[in-house]
Design a protein around this motif. Structure first.
Motif, PDB file in Angstrom:
ATOM      1  N   UNK A 177     -18.104 -28.386  53.551  1.00 41.63           N
ATOM      2  CA  UNK A 177     -18.202 -27.403  54.621  1.00 41.63           C
ATOM      3  C   UNK A 177     -18.958 -27.988  55.808  1.00 41.63           C
ATOM      4  N   UNK A 178     -18.725 -27.484  57.010  1.00 43.05           N
ATOM      5  CA  UNK A 178     -19.534 -27.905  58.153  1.00 43.05           C
ATOM      6  C   UNK A 178     -20.975 -27.431  57.982  1.00 43.05           C
ATOM      7  N   UNK A 179     -21.901 -28.195  58.547  1.00 42.67           N
ATOM      8  CA  UNK A 179     -23.323 -27.939  58.336  1.00 42.67           C
ATOM      9  C   UNK A 179     -24.039 -27.809  59.670  1.00 42.67           C
ATOM     10  N   UNK A 180     -24.890 -26.790  59.795  1.00 47.02           N
ATOM     11  CA  UNK A 180     -25.697 -26.573  60.998  1.00 47.02           C
ATOM     12  C   UNK A 180     -27.163 -26.668  60.615  1.00 47.02           C
ATOM     13  N   UNK A 181     -27.888 -27.562  61.261  1.00 48.64           N
ATOM     14  CA  UNK A 181     -29.301 -27.775  60.934  1.00 48.64           C
ATOM     15  C   UNK A 181     -30.196 -27.234  62.035  1.00 48.64           C
ATOM     16  N   UNK A 182     -31.291 -26.564  61.635  1.00 46.83           N
ATOM     17  CA  UNK A 182     -32.207 -25.925  62.577  1.00 46.83           C
ATOM     18  C   UNK A 182     -33.236 -26.930  63.094  1.00 46.83           C
TER      19      UNK A 182
ATOM     20  N   UNK B  85     -37.318 -32.775  59.720  1.00 46.31           N
ATOM     21  CA  UNK B  85     -36.362 -32.865  58.616  1.00 46.31           C
ATOM     22  C   UNK B  85     -34.933 -33.149  59.067  1.00 46.31           C
ATOM     23  N   UNK B  86     -34.698 -33.240  60.372  1.00 44.64           N
ATOM     24  CA  UNK B  86     -33.320 -33.310  60.866  1.00 44.64           C
ATOM     25  C   UNK B  86     -32.573 -34.530  60.345  1.00 44.64           C
ATOM     26  N   UNK B  87     -33.099 -35.716  60.602  1.00 43.47           N
ATOM     27  CA  UNK B  87     -32.386 -36.935  60.211  1.00 43.47           C
ATOM     28  C   UNK B  87     -32.231 -37.036  58.696  1.00 43.47           C
ATOM     29  N   UNK B  88     -33.294 -36.798  57.890  1.00 41.72           N
ATOM     30  CA  UNK B  88     -33.096 -36.840  56.430  1.00 41.72           C
ATOM     31  C   UNK B  88     -32.053 -35.840  55.940  1.00 41.72           C
ATOM     32  N   UNK B  89     -32.047 -34.623  56.501  1.00 39.77           N
ATOM     33  CA  UNK B  89     -31.077 -33.621  56.052  1.00 39.77           C
ATOM     34  C   UNK B  89     -29.657 -34.019  56.421  1.00 39.77           C
ATOM     35  N   UNK B  90     -29.463 -34.531  57.625  1.00 40.12           N
ATOM     36  CA  UNK B  90     -28.114 -34.935  58.019  1.00 40.12           C
ATOM     37  C   UNK B  90     -27.640 -36.143  57.209  1.00 40.12           C
ATOM     38  N   UNK B  91     -28.555 -37.059  56.930  1.00 41.75           N
ATOM     39  CA  UNK B  91     -28.185 -38.200  56.077  1.00 41.75           C
ATOM     40  C   UNK B  91     -27.755 -37.711  54.690  1.00 41.75           C
ATOM     41  N   UNK B  92     -28.493 -36.767  54.131  1.00 43.73           N
ATOM     42  CA  UNK B  92     -28.152 -36.222  52.820  1.00 43.73           C
ATOM     43  C   UNK B  92     -26.809 -35.510  52.858  1.00 43.73           C
ATOM     44  N   UNK B  93     -26.573 -34.759  53.907  1.00 45.13           N
ATOM     45  CA  UNK B  93     -25.290 -34.067  54.060  1.00 45.13           C
ATOM     46  C   UNK B  93     -24.137 -35.068  54.061  1.00 45.13           C
ATOM     47  N   UNK B  94     -24.275 -36.119  54.825  1.00 46.46           N
ATOM     48  CA  UNK B  94     -23.188 -37.104  54.933  1.00 46.46           C
ATOM     49  C   UNK B  94     -22.987 -37.857  53.623  1.00 46.46           C
ATOM     50  N   UNK B  95     -24.077 -38.188  52.930  1.00 41.97           N
ATOM     51  CA  UNK B  95     -23.950 -38.876  51.641  1.00 41.97           C
ATOM     52  C   UNK B  95     -23.304 -37.984  50.590  1.00 41.97           C
ATOM     53  N   UNK B  96     -23.576 -36.690  50.667  1.00 41.16           N
ATOM     54  CA  UNK B  96     -23.086 -35.747  49.657  1.00 41.16           C
ATOM     55  C   UNK B  96     -21.675 -35.270  49.940  1.00 41.16           C
TER      56      UNK B  96
END
Length: 356
Positions: A206-211, A218-229
């Protein structure tokens, strides 16, 4: 299907997030009129989508009912995508949300987004009042998302207790005698400020929106995790990441700082258990900030992109370069409706967005 940006130096898509903020001396009616005016401006100036956020028990935020606001905006716009950024799913039965957003999709076909968050959007006692004794909460979010998607697609297995329950408006109407299947249903987005929803969005494709606007560390770690997952799905063939970012442009840097300081003082009061209306620039400028409050203000303003239009464009471009975000959703938390509206005009000019 949503697709990510092409590789290279293409700028991110620009969108708008609005909280229907209520400033001192203004009413909720004033705030919602400004939200309507801003949605029309965003459409006119070429922003891609316009989302509203669910918050509760906050005097300075009038967006407690996203579906109601979106229904109003659907009748006053014609092209821009409209959506929730987001609906706080633990506060609502999934069937209710499926029916609300099915109704919105019927009102504005092909223009509705359903963004889902797992936080309450409020404090604990208010969340308890919203849920009326239900014990499920944020930890049940994956199950609630799956149930909501089943209601939207009307595809519960035959042996499921909900197999004979249908969200209406929805696909069941296309299967009824004489029915015509609707062309689409609202795409589901997951929202988050940590890694939990990032990983879930990736696994579900699904598309992901980060606050980013309130969880920048937490932005870069969360986006990295999203892309890896990420696992491709019928909804999405590649990761698509949106980040919410606070930004305000004015003709000069002093005025931009004057405006964003009002939002900073409002945040100080919220974080110290004294939520209220967004103060005026005069009140913010004269406020005797304590050392602790100054630390809160400095931390908050460090993540608000503000200044001249060129300053804001440069700051947003640097954020895209650092995060790889496909889309920026700009929110402006300031007292003055005129300053907020003008800011979106100036940012559109800085990026050369073509007026519709």
């Amino acid at each position: 299907m949503i697709r990510g940006r092409s590789q290279g130096n293409a700028p991110a898509v620009l969108s708008v997030l609005d909280l229907a903020t209520v400033g001192a001396g203004h009413t909720a009616t004033d705030a919602l009129r400004t939200t309507t005016e801003l949605a029309r401006l965003a459409e006119r100036r070429g922003y891609h989508r316009f989302w509203v956020a669910e918050h509760h028990s906050m005097p300075g935020v009038a967006s407690s009912s996203p579906a109601v606001i979106l229904g109003h905006l659907a009748g006053r716009t014609g092209r821009i995508r409209l959506g929730s950024g987001g609906v706080m799913l633990p506060n609502h039965p999934p069937l209710v949300i499926a029916e609300q957003f099915g109704t919105l999709e019927a009102l504005a076909p092909g223009r509705i987004d359903l963004g889902l968050g797992r936080a309450p959007g409020t404090d604990g006692p208010t969340a308890a009042a919203l849920r009326r004794g239900r014990t499920d909460g944020a930890d049940d979010f994956p199950r609630h998302v799956a149930e909501l998607v089943r209601f939207l697609d009307d595809d519960f297995p035959d042996d499921h207790p909900y197999s004979r329950i249908h969200a209406v408006p929805g696909p069941v109407q296309g299967r009824a005698a004489g029915g015509v299947q609707s062309a689409a249903r609202p795409p589901v987005w997951l929202l988050g400020s940590s890694g939990f929803s990032a990983e879930l969005a990736g696994r579900l494709g699904l598309p992901f929106a980060f606050a980013h606007h309130f969880s920048a560390a937490n932005t870069v770690p969360a986006l990295d995790l999203y892309r890896r997952s990420f696992q491709p799905s019928e909804a999405l063939d590649a990761p698509y990441a949106l980040i919410g970012v606070s930004a305000l442009a004015a003709e000069d840097r002093k005025e931009a700082h004057r405006q964003v300081l009002t939002g900073a003082l409002a945040m100080v009061r919220l974080r110290t258990g004294r939520p209220g209306l967004v103060p005026t620039p005069e009140e913010a400028e004269s406020h005797p900030f304590s050392p602790v409050e100054t630390d809160v203000v400095d931390g908050w303003l460090a993540n608000v992109v503000h200044g001249t239009p060129d300053d804001v464009r440069d700051g947003l471009d640097a954020l895209v370069k650092r995060t790889g975000a496909d889309e920026l959703m700009i929110t402006s938390n300031a007292h003055s409706p005129a300053a907020r509206l003008r800011s979106y005009e100036l940012i559109a000019d800085a990026y050369g967005l073509p007026p519709a």
